[in-house]
Design a protein around this motif. Structure first.
Motif, short mmCIF file in Angstrom:
data_model
loop_
_atom_site.label_atom_id
_atom_site.label_comp_id
_atom_site.label_asym_id
_atom_site.label_seq_id
_atom_site.Cartn_x
_atom_site.Cartn_y
_atom_site.Cartn_z
N UNK A 14 0.87 -0.90 -0.13
CA UNK A 14 0.20 0.12 -0.43
C UNK A 14 0.95 1.29 0.18
N UNK A 15 1.95 1.16 0.07
CA UNK A 15 2.99 2.12 1.01
C UNK A 15 3.43 2.64 -0.45
N UNK A 16 4.11 1.36 -0.82
CA UNK A 16 5.17 1.84 -2.42
C UNK A 16 3.62 2.17 -3.84
N UNK A 17 2.28 1.28 -3.84
CA UNK A 17 1.88 1.05 -4.70
C UNK A 17 1.69 1.54 -5.77
N UNK A 18 1.96 2.63 -5.29
CA UNK A 18 1.76 4.33 -6.72
C UNK A 18 3.18 3.85 -7.86
N UNK A 19 4.85 3.00 -7.21
CA UNK A 19 6.12 3.11 -8.09
C UNK A 19 5.12 1.38 -9.06
N UNK A 20 4.05 0.93 -8.85
CA UNK A 20 3.94 -0.41 -9.20
C UNK A 20 3.03 0.24 -10.83
N UNK A 21 1.57 1.04 -10.39
CA UNK A 21 0.82 1.72 -11.12
C UNK A 21 2.02 2.97 -12.44
N UNK A 22 2.85 3.31 -12.33
CA UNK A 22 3.74 3.87 -13.11
C UNK A 22 4.89 2.87 -13.07
N UNK A 23 5.02 1.41 -14.29
CA UNK A 23 6.04 0.59 -14.23
C UNK A 23 6.37 0.94 -15.28
N UNK A 24 5.20 1.55 -16.19
CA UNK A 24 5.75 1.88 -17.55
C UNK A 24 6.15 3.53 -18.17
N UNK A 25 6.12 3.47 -17.78
CA UNK A 25 7.49 4.96 -16.78
C UNK A 25 8.51 4.77 -16.40
N UNK A 26 8.28 4.05 -15.88
CA UNK A 26 10.27 3.78 -15.90
C UNK A 26 11.33 2.87 -16.41
N UNK A 27 12.53 3.15 -16.20
CA UNK A 27 13.13 2.25 -17.46
C UNK A 27 13.50 1.63 -16.62
N UNK A 28 14.05 0.48 -17.34
CA UNK A 28 14.34 -0.76 -17.48
C UNK A 28 14.93 -1.05 -16.30
N UNK A 29 15.68 -0.85 -15.73
CA UNK A 29 16.30 -1.28 -14.40
C UNK A 29 15.33 -0.40 -12.86
N UNK A 30 14.67 0.95 -13.83
CA UNK A 30 13.76 0.97 -11.87
C UNK A 30 12.58 0.09 -12.02
N UNK A 31 12.15 -0.33 -13.40
CA UNK A 31 11.48 -1.29 -13.50
C UNK A 31 11.80 -3.02 -12.72
N UNK A 32 13.08 -2.89 -12.95
CA UNK A 32 13.32 -4.61 -12.42
C UNK A 32 13.92 -4.42 -10.98
N UNK A 33 13.96 -3.65 -10.70
CA UNK A 33 13.85 -3.44 -9.52
C UNK A 33 12.70 -3.19 -7.94
N UNK A 34 11.86 -2.61 -9.13
CA UNK A 34 10.97 -2.53 -8.35
C UNK A 34 10.32 -4.35 -8.25
N UNK A 35 9.72 -4.58 -9.64
CA UNK A 35 9.54 -5.66 -9.37
C UNK A 35 10.40 -6.88 -9.17
N UNK A 36 11.99 -6.85 -7.92
CA UNK A 36 12.24 -7.70 -7.48
C UNK A 36 12.07 -7.23 -5.73
N UNK A 37 11.45 -6.83 -5.83
CA UNK A 37 11.47 -6.03 -3.96
C UNK A 37 9.71 -6.82 -3.82
N UNK A 38 9.05 -6.46 -4.89
CA UNK A 38 7.81 -7.51 -4.80
C UNK A 38 8.16 -8.71 -4.62
#
Length: 214
Positions: A14-38
């Motif tokens: 819930x705290x970080x859900x916005x990061x996932x709503x904006x995955x398509x706007x992130x670089x591949x490296x940033x998106x990979x980081x947040x998917x790894x975190x999840x």
């Protein structure tokens, strides 16, 4: 045993859900980081949990918690998702929904050299409680049977969805279409309908006596 309480994961998401709503706007490296975190937070709760995130152009995003069809873990998924809080912009569900027969099967299709829409099937027996099936293709042979089998299992998973695949479906064999009784063969894409039809209705009278089972 769970290493973390359910609420820990949901509070984190819930705290970080916005990061996932904006995955398509992130670089591949940033998106990979947040998917790894999840993935790390989810597996810290239960090591067999997986997930998928769907971000449609319109409507709610979807977080699906999956155990890849392992029916022995379905109750754990259901209980976990039942504790999820309301998060604006999200639909959180337990177990993967039915999908088109060729959903995410590009690699399997390329290896097998056939399209899963070409597959057909018959039930392994006339027993209505037997949901084992035989899948057929006219090009199936000893040399490619293992590739066709992998594609067929994945196609059935897509068609039934995770819950029905785990509960309603048995085993699968692969064979050349020449071995099939043409009177009992159906298109694989019609499998969900035929599995539903094999669930025989049971009629019981007021005394509890079984009147009819078809």
């Amino acid at each position: 045993m769970s290493k973390l309480p359910k609420r820990h994961f949901w509070e984190w998401f819930k705290r970080y859900n916005q990061e996932y709503l904006e995955l398509n706007k992130k670089t591949k490296k940033e998106a990979a980081y947040w998917l790894h975190e999840l993935n790390a937070h989810l597996r810290a709760y239960f090591k067999f949990f997986g997930f998928s995130v769907t971000l449609p152009d319109n409507g709610l995003a979807r977080l699906t918690i999956t155990v890849n069809g392992k029916v022995m873990h379905f109750k754990k998924v259901d209980a976990f998702v039942a504790t999820a809080p309301e998060i604006p912009g999200w639909n959180i569900i337990a177990l993967e929904d039915p999908m088109p027969v060729d959903f995410l099967l590009e690699k399997q299709i390329e290896k097998a050299g056939i399209d899963p829409s070409e597959l057909c099937f018959s039930f392994a027996s006339d027993d209505p409680y037997d949901t084992d099936i035989i899948v057929y293709h006219p090009l199936c042979s000893e040399d490619n049977e293992h590739l066709f089998l992998q594609l067929a299992y994945a196609a059935v998973y897509n068609l039934l969805g995770e819950r029905s695949f785990g509960i309603d479906f048995g085993r699968l064999e692969m064979a050349n279409l020449s071995y099939a009784d043409q009177g009992d063969v159906y298109q694989l894409e019609d499998l969900p309908t035929h599995i539903g039809q094999r669930r025989s209705p049971i009629i019981v009278d007021h005394t509890g006596k079984l009147l009819n089972v078809r």
